[in-house]
Write a protein that holds these residues in place. Sequence first.
Motif, short mmCIF file in Angstrom:
data_model
loop_
_atom_site.label_atom_id
_atom_site.label_comp_id
_atom_site.label_asym_id
_atom_site.label_seq_id
_atom_site.Cartn_x
_atom_site.Cartn_y
_atom_site.Cartn_z
N LYS A 89 -5.19 -5.85 1.30
CA LYS A 89 -6.19 -5.59 2.13
C LYS A 89 -7.51 -5.92 1.54
O LYS A 89 -7.68 -6.89 0.58
N GLY A 96 -1.71 -3.36 -5.68
CA GLY A 96 -2.25 -2.33 -5.36
C GLY A 96 -3.01 -1.83 -6.47
O GLY A 96 -3.05 -2.06 -7.54
N ASP A 132 -5.77 8.27 0.82
CA ASP A 132 -5.41 6.80 1.25
C ASP A 132 -6.43 6.06 1.77
O ASP A 132 -6.82 6.12 2.85
N GLY A 179 0.82 -0.85 0.10
CA GLY A 179 0.19 0.09 -0.01
C GLY A 179 0.79 1.21 0.03
O GLY A 179 0.54 2.19 -0.72
N CYS A 195 -6.67 2.82 2.14
CA CYS A 195 -6.48 1.28 2.81
C CYS A 195 -7.63 0.92 4.24
O CYS A 195 -7.54 1.94 4.76
N GLY A 252 -4.85 2.34 -2.69
CA GLY A 252 -4.99 1.28 -1.58
C GLY A 252 -4.25 -0.12 -2.25
O GLY A 252 -3.84 -0.06 -3.09
N SER A 253 -4.47 -1.07 -1.35
CA SER A 253 -3.82 -2.20 -1.35
C SER A 253 -4.46 -3.47 -1.71
O SER A 253 -5.61 -3.40 -1.07
#
Length: 407
Positions: free
Chosen positions: A220, A231, A194, A78, A196, A216-217
């Motif tokens: 996740k 990502g 962000d 991320g 995430c 974002g990742s």
Amino acid sequence: MDEAEALAAPKLQEIDKRVDRNQWKVIRAFQKFKVSDYHFGGSTGYGYNDRGREVLDLVYADVFGAEAGLVRPHFASGTHTIGTALFGVLRPGDLLLYITGKPYDTLHKVIGKPGDGTGSLQDWGIRYGELELAEDGMPDWDKLRDRLLTDPPKVVGIQRSRGYDWRASYSVEQIERMVRFVKDIVPDTIVFVDNCYGEFTEELEPTEVGVDLVAGSLIKNPGGGLAQTGGYIVGKSRLVELSAYRLTAPGIGAEVGAMLGTTRGIFQGFFLAPHLVGQALKGSVFAAALFEGLGFDTRPGWRDDRTDLIQAIRFTSAEHLIAFVQGIQKAAAVDAHVVPEPWEMPGYEHPVIMAAGTFIQGGSLELSADAPIRSPYIAYMQGGLTYAHVKWGVAMALTNMMNKGLL
């Protein structure tokens, strides 16, 4: 545990309804772009004309209500994804202003210091500022207005999740208020979020309320426990294009990048993500209800609305904190025999302890917990691919604390 679950039942039912609506939104996007089996084939070398990769970008953009998307296994984390987006749109002399306080620990080295020699943002002459939050956890609107008028930033940064902080995470509605405030004063400023830990926790995403760029990742929420790495960046077409130039090279951008057999997992993970995020959210609500019943401070409380996966629980000592995290590890299907210890983890400013018995290394949609060893002693639990696993994890954490004489 039964009492906590019964108490939280109405909140758990709310989450199930939200899961339905987000699941339908994802399915409609898959259908809109006619996702088919041939889209799952991998590419090699340059990855030219990889239609699966191109459709993946379109599906992400549609679900997030954005103009364009960039979804790649080539993002290492991320932090890498966020850094790519910021380096993509900022230039020497520009100002990056975070309006939600100090960002997450791993971003500090990306921002860096002038002349640090690491190639950080400030090393490249990009200026940085941050705005302390008001007592209500929101930006100080008067100070923000003054900062925007005095020195208009190129990019305003918003961190949706709490990070290693006791503040509440921001809802999409609160983010929309920030966007409107900034745009009314400096319309050309890029608003970056962000995202995430926040994807699919609500029915809207930040790009649906005026945010220009979101990152974002895939290990996740949106990876759905199946994406092995990667990502995503979504937002305005030009800004996503600039981010792609940073990921690869100017003039190449999103046109290359072999997917190497990852496409199917990323698609299928995205399909599963609304349901699995719901499982994790239900686990967090349950954990909050149980720990509140035992007299601990939690944030959010079990009655509160959720806008990310993270459940913060405040303890009174490092011993309590470490015992809780080690108990979460004992509940894992993978590496349950391993005992996590605090260590100097790269990118963090304090020793960190992490419970991460996961199928995907560092996969934060899977049940995990981590904490910096510093006062106040707050554990941050997140994830859980099944609600039952989170309940088992909480039980094991409490048992470990009891066995050590800490309850």
